[in-house]
Design an enzyme around this catalytic site. Structure first.
Site, PDB file in Angstrom:
ATOM      1  N   HIS A 177      -3.915  -2.483  37.475  1.00  0.00           N
ATOM      2  CA  HIS A 177      -3.893  -3.537  36.462  1.00  0.00           C
ATOM      3  C   HIS A 177      -4.639  -4.777  36.952  1.00  0.00           C
ATOM      4  O   HIS A 177      -4.396  -5.267  38.054  1.00  0.00           O
ATOM      5  CB  HIS A 177      -2.447  -3.921  36.123  1.00  0.00           C
ATOM      6  CG  HIS A 177      -2.326  -4.670  34.841  1.00  0.00           C
ATOM      7  ND1 HIS A 177      -2.169  -4.033  33.627  1.00  0.00           N
ATOM      8  CD2 HIS A 177      -2.359  -5.995  34.565  1.00  0.00           C
ATOM      9  CE1 HIS A 177      -2.096  -4.943  32.669  1.00  0.00           C
ATOM     10  NE2 HIS A 177      -2.224  -6.141  33.214  1.00  0.00           N
ATOM     11  N   ASP A 180      -0.824   1.596  37.292  1.00  0.00           N
ATOM     12  CA  ASP A 180      -0.560   0.479  36.391  1.00  0.00           C
ATOM     13  C   ASP A 180       0.734   0.764  35.631  1.00  0.00           C
ATOM     14  O   ASP A 180       0.884   1.839  35.041  1.00  0.00           O
ATOM     15  CB  ASP A 180      -1.726   0.322  35.417  1.00  0.00           C
ATOM     16  CG  ASP A 180      -1.583  -0.863  34.474  1.00  0.00           C
ATOM     17  OD1 ASP A 180      -0.609  -1.628  34.612  1.00  0.00           O
ATOM     18  OD2 ASP A 180      -2.460  -1.026  33.605  1.00  0.00           O
ATOM     19  N   SER A 234      -5.092  -6.428  29.003  1.00  0.00           N
ATOM     20  CA  SER A 234      -3.692  -6.711  29.315  1.00  0.00           C
ATOM     21  C   SER A 234      -2.987  -7.288  28.082  1.00  0.00           C
ATOM     22  O   SER A 234      -2.995  -6.662  27.024  1.00  0.00           O
ATOM     23  CB  SER A 234      -3.619  -7.649  30.525  1.00  0.00           C
ATOM     24  OG  SER A 234      -2.298  -7.772  30.989  1.00  0.00           O
TER      25      SER A 234
END
Length: 382
Positions: free
Chosen positions: A352, A322, A168
């Site tokens: 995600h 995502d 991320s």
């Protein structure tokens, strides 16, 4: 896309995706209320919700030790089994948009990598915003990386086999650190970079993945930018216009179009729905306020080709459900266009944050384990 529009096969066994996300969103909503009342900042409540319970520090297969690399907190995971030679080193930069996350929160992920790949893993506990404003997080990660590269042999690590990994916003940091290192001739070259569903640009929030997954847990379209603006300590009233693209002047739109154009995204990733967005009217005032989003420490996808072509070989993980999926796809193309070898794994039923949930019992996801197995196998091949 709404959560109930995700195909049933993608949610099979994924009870947490819908039900658990409601709990998280409820806590976030409470955090907003608490902040408005002046009780505490929203991000502090999110931290208490997400940190969870770390596994016991004792591990039958690993030596685990908390240290400091040039004043930056780290945790080192060293396999107990004897090695015939020096091991690989993996620097892990955790996600959390510079405000959330900790070494303990990523304990399971780092143990999994260290055990599975027989590598020395260093998880970097960089300081968080808002207590430590952006770009403190980047500088802490760079400082820890440089320290590890110069002292690798003290930990039984080959300094030419150091891999920089992040998930991320940790993927953002990993990309930015690797870009910075290309000019450091005094250091060994990074062996590889690994970016796991990375956030890589804040120019276009209307890419196909943002349109398709804007309402899909755990990372929503508006939430992505809200956290990003909080990270930069910017006025949240700017969010609507930034989402529309009013912060990008025409000259930069033209420059970035060759890197960020939806035409660079394969058609297979548009079949779930994509409508080209109308060009937003430019605001010079908004551009000035949002200027940090164009820095490559925040948007590594905007780095010049002269930098990109010097980067080490790369592993990129993308997840279908995502919002930042297309950031990974676009960076993949940029790297390949510049002659950088890329290994790509796409989790067709992934979302995600799925890797964070590995080894969490009934809320772990098979797609997360498959993805992490691919990461570990990639590391073992280096």
């Amino acid at each position: 896309m709404e959560p109930w529009e995700i195909p049933r096969w993608a949610l099979r066994g994924h009870c947490f995706t819908v039900r658990g996300s409601k709990i998280v969103r409820l806590k976030i909503a409470r955090g907003r209320i608490f902040e408005k009342l002046g009780i505490c900042k929203e991000v502090y409540l999110i931290r208490t919700v997400l940190y969870g319970i770390s596994p016991w520090k004792n591990d039958a297969k690993l030596f685990i030790k908390d240290l400091k690399f040039a004043k930056v907190k780290v945790r080192v995971y060293h396999p107990k089994a004897p090695s015939a030679g020096q091991r690989r080193g993996v620097l892990y930069l955790h996600g959390g948009v510079g405000q959330i996350g900790s070494i303990g929160m990523y304990e399971r992920v780092c143990r999994f990598i260290a055990r599975g790949s027989d590598s020395v893993v260093v998880c970097v506990g960089y300081r968080l915003a808002p207590e430590h404003p952006y770009p403190t997080q980047f500088w802490d990660c760079l400082t820890a990386t440089v320290h590890f590269m110069t002292t690798a042999e003290d930990y039984g690590v080959d300094p030419t086999r150091i891999i920089i990994c992040g998930d991320s916003s940790g993927g953002t940091l990993a990309a930015a650190v690797c870009q910075t290192l290309v000019s450091r001739t005094d250091l060994p070259r990074a062996r590889a970079q690994i970016m796991l569903y990375p956030f890589l640009q804040a120019v276009d929030f209307n890419l196909p993945s943002y349109q398709q997954n804007g309402s899909v847990p755990l990372l929503l379209r508006k939430r992505t930018l809200t956290l990003g603006m909080q990270y930069l300590n910017k006025d949240l009233s700017l969010i609507k216009d930034v989402l529309e693209g009013s912060h990008v002047p025409e000259d930069l739109k033209l420059k970035f179009s060759k890197w960020l154009s939806p035409d660079n995204i394969p058609m297979e990733f548009k079949i779930r729905g994509y409508k080209p967005s109308a060009s937003a009217s430019y605001s010079e005032e908004l551009h000035a306020l949002a200027k940090p989003v164009f820095e490559t420490t925040f948007s590594p996808l905007l780095a010049e080709d002269a930098i990109v072509r010097q980067l080490p070989e790369t592993f990129i993980l993308t997840c279908e459900y995502d919002v930042v999926r297309d950031d990974g796809l676009l960076y993949k193309k940029r790297l390949e266009d510049n002659g950088v070898p890329v290994t790509w794994y796409h989790a067709e039923d992934g979302f995600h944050g799925v890797l964070f949930l590995i080894d969490y019992g009934y809320i772990s996801f098979p797609c997360g384990m498959r993805a992490m197995d691919n990461v570990v196998n990639y590391i073992k091949g280096l």
